[in-house]
Design a protein around this motif. Structure first.
Motif, PDB file in Angstrom:
ATOM      1  N   GLN A   1     117.293  10.663 -60.410  1.00 65.70           N
ATOM      2  CA  GLN A   1     117.379  11.130 -59.025  1.00 65.70           C
ATOM      3  C   GLN A   1     117.109   9.989 -58.054  1.00 65.70           C
TER       4      GLN A   1
ATOM      5  N   ASN B   1     121.619  19.578 -52.860  1.00 65.44           N
ATOM      6  CA  ASN B   1     121.914  21.008 -52.768  1.00 65.44           C
ATOM      7  C   ASN B   1     121.531  21.720 -54.061  1.00 65.44           C
ATOM      8  N   HIS B   2     121.845  21.114 -55.198  1.00 72.37           N
ATOM      9  CA  HIS B   2     121.484  21.681 -56.503  1.00 72.37           C
ATOM     10  C   HIS B   2     119.967  21.835 -56.624  1.00 72.37           C
TER      11      HIS B   2
ATOM     12  N   PHE C   1     122.973  20.465 -63.708  1.00 70.36           N
ATOM     13  CA  PHE C   1     123.901  19.920 -62.716  1.00 70.36           C
ATOM     14  C   PHE C   1     125.102  19.255 -63.381  1.00 70.36           C
ATOM     15  N   SER C   2     126.270  19.500 -62.810  1.00 70.12           N
ATOM     16  CA  SER C   2     127.502  18.839 -63.262  1.00 70.12           C
ATOM     17  C   SER C   2     128.224  18.273 -62.051  1.00 70.12           C
ATOM     18  N   TYR C   3     128.956  17.197 -62.290  1.00 72.04           N
ATOM     19  CA  TYR C   3     129.766  16.575 -61.249  1.00 72.04           C
ATOM     20  C   TYR C   3     131.130  16.273 -61.838  1.00 72.04           C
TER      21      TYR C   3
ATOM     22  N   LYS D   1     125.333  16.640 -53.102  1.00 73.36           N
ATOM     23  CA  LYS D   1     125.508  17.728 -54.074  1.00 73.36           C
ATOM     24  C   LYS D   1     124.256  17.869 -54.951  1.00 73.36           C
ATOM     25  N   ILE D   2     123.665  16.742 -55.321  1.00 76.00           N
ATOM     26  CA  ILE D   2     122.413  16.775 -56.081  1.00 76.00           C
ATOM     27  C   ILE D   2     121.320  17.453 -55.247  1.00 76.00           C
TER      28      ILE D   2
ATOM     29  N   THR E   1     118.680  24.628 -54.361  1.00 76.85           N
ATOM     30  CA  THR E   1     119.011  25.948 -54.912  1.00 76.85           C
ATOM     31  C   THR E   1     118.080  26.303 -56.066  1.00 76.85           C
ATOM     32  N   CYS E   2     117.834  25.356 -56.960  1.00 80.07           N
ATOM     33  CA  CYS E   2     116.935  25.603 -58.095  1.00 80.07           C
ATOM     34  C   CYS E   2     115.520  25.921 -57.612  1.00 80.07           C
TER      35      CYS E   2
ATOM     36  N   ASN F   1     116.035  23.612 -65.047  1.00 77.41           N
ATOM     37  CA  ASN F   1     117.301  23.868 -64.357  1.00 77.41           C
ATOM     38  C   ASN F   1     117.712  22.688 -63.482  1.00 77.41           C
ATOM     39  N   ILE F   2     116.735  22.064 -62.836  1.00 81.28           N
ATOM     40  CA  ILE F   2     117.034  20.889 -62.010  1.00 81.28           C
ATOM     41  C   ILE F   2     117.559  19.753 -62.896  1.00 81.28           C
TER      42      ILE F   2
END
Length: 149
Positions: A82, A126-127, A68-70, A123-124, A130-131, A63-64
């Motif tokens: 990353q 945060n993603h 992720f989308s931007y 944003k990364i 969350t994962c 999922n990580i």
């Protein structure tokens, strides 16, 4: 292996053949399916925990990396990517060009400023957070009593 089932009373650990020592371990139960693996030995509590937690760890990692989308562009977040994005956020040289999308369908994006790149990296972060939290919650909510014979 994902198994479809309409039976809500599926057991987490079942002995299929006590003479040949064959067991079936099941987890990640949803309304109509679950994961299952056949084992040729009686698993210990540690074996069961390891198999199930490894599954959730791999799911979290997947999922990580791929979730992720931007700006509607899929972003592949390998560990190298990353680190590169984090390094770019600390750069003073802009614009910076990066590749999103897939190998078959690459999308090139230009970050024009440090603020834009920093926002992207946040944003990364945060993603990823969350994962990780989702993965921890899944592991925390496992009912280990399902695996007692």
């Amino acid at each position: 292996m994902r198994v479809r089932s309409s039976n809500n009373n599926v057991k987490g650990l079942v002995c299929l053949d006590p003479l040949r020592n064959i067991y079936r371990l099941r987890w990640d139960f949803s309304d109509d399916s679950y994961e299952e693996v056949e084992l040729k030995y009686k698993p210990s509590k540690e074996d069961i925990q390891s198999i199930i937690e490894d599954y959730y760890n791999k799911q979290t990692e997947e999922n990580i990396i791929n979730g992720f989308s931007y700006k509607e562009n899929k972003v592949y977040l390998s560990r190298d990517n990353q680190l590169n994005y984090l390094l770019f956020a600390n750069s003073t040289i802009f614009p910076i060009n990066v590749k999103f999308g897939t190998s078959d369908n690459p999308i090139y994006y230009t970050f024009k400023s440090k603020d834009e790149m920093t926002s992207f990296v946040n944003k990364i972060a945060n993603h990823i957070s969350t994962c990780l939290q989702d993965g921890w919650n899944k592991k925390k909510n496992i009912d280990w009593s399902l695996y007692e014979l």
